[in-house]
Design a protein around this motif. Sequence first.
Motif, PDB file in Angstrom:
ATOM      1  N   ASP A 152       0.785  -1.080   0.032  1.00 34.88           N
ATOM      2  CA  ASP A 152      -0.093  -0.124  -0.087  1.00 34.88           C
ATOM      3  C   ASP A 152       0.780   1.333  -0.143  1.00 34.88           C
ATOM      4  N   GLN A 156       1.116   4.001  -2.999  1.00 37.26           N
ATOM      5  CA  GLN A 156       1.098   5.594  -2.712  1.00 37.26           C
ATOM      6  C   GLN A 156       2.264   6.333  -3.121  1.00 37.26           C
ATOM      7  N   ALA A 160       1.979   8.997  -6.377  1.00 39.78           N
ATOM      8  CA  ALA A 160       2.304  10.479  -6.317  1.00 39.78           C
ATOM      9  C   ALA A 160       3.848  10.828  -7.030  1.00 39.78           C
TER      10      ALA A 160
END
Length: 297
Positions: A152, A156, A160
């Motif tokens: 996870d 992320q 980004a």
Amino acid sequence: MRVAVMGAGAVGCFFGGMLARAGHAVTLIGRPAHVEAIRDHGLRMETRLFDEQVRLHADTDPSAARGAQVVLFCVKSTDTVSAARELAPYLGADTLLLSMQNGVDNAERLRETVPQPVSAAVVYVATEMAGPGHVKHHGRGELVIEPADGADALAQALVAAGVPVELSDNVRGALWSKLLINCAYNALSALTQQPYGELVKGEGVWTVMDQLVDEGLAVAAADGVTLVGDVRQAVRKIAETMPGQFSSTAQDLARGKPTEIDHLNGFLVRRGEALGVPTPANRVLHTLVHLAELSRA
């Protein structure tokens, strides 16, 4: 995030470079020529959106992965076990290994070799090493990642950094779908040394590709695999979305390097034999690529 890239070729340099551009501490572990160029000038990332020299660390020794929270594992499928053993002494107990390789069984082989968490990733990117320390991006660049401890946070960070990511419980099906696409294109591109857009213009090529896919679909069904998406449609689209791309098998063959054909068409042949599914078209291409390897050698 501290990231190491084991086997920093075109795929590893692209995704490692994207993370480095976003401010993460990235170390590329690769061949001496690339490492020297990157140490001197940074990694040149030539993409459709930018052309930059990205500063990051580079080394030839697996010990450079020490302290990494994530390892992008990008070695050739033929080197999976040996590279994992070289890397193992330098991994933390919670280091996530993300297998970003061709084929469908590399994550399983990694789990049999190291105790760290392993996640399989399906990589959709057209890229090549255009010279020492120079990665050239031709298109796409998204990932499908299997859930695992640390996945996870990595997802992320990638999002980004500008990398589209999907976490999926059916990465096996997505890997198999990509395998069938690779089996349709890779060997033919290698044997003809043509990019996808030119390859499909050849007489009878679509018919051969359809047969290759038919065999793959039959093996997948016999193996209980739930494929992701419409494989036939995806095969047709590849020539449109990546017309100038040479397959990784074609690039390896042109450079006189061993190919991953045993983990592509060869894998389908072996699974077909085990499950009683004939794969004559895939067998022919598997054999021809090995013959071409011998002639190049």
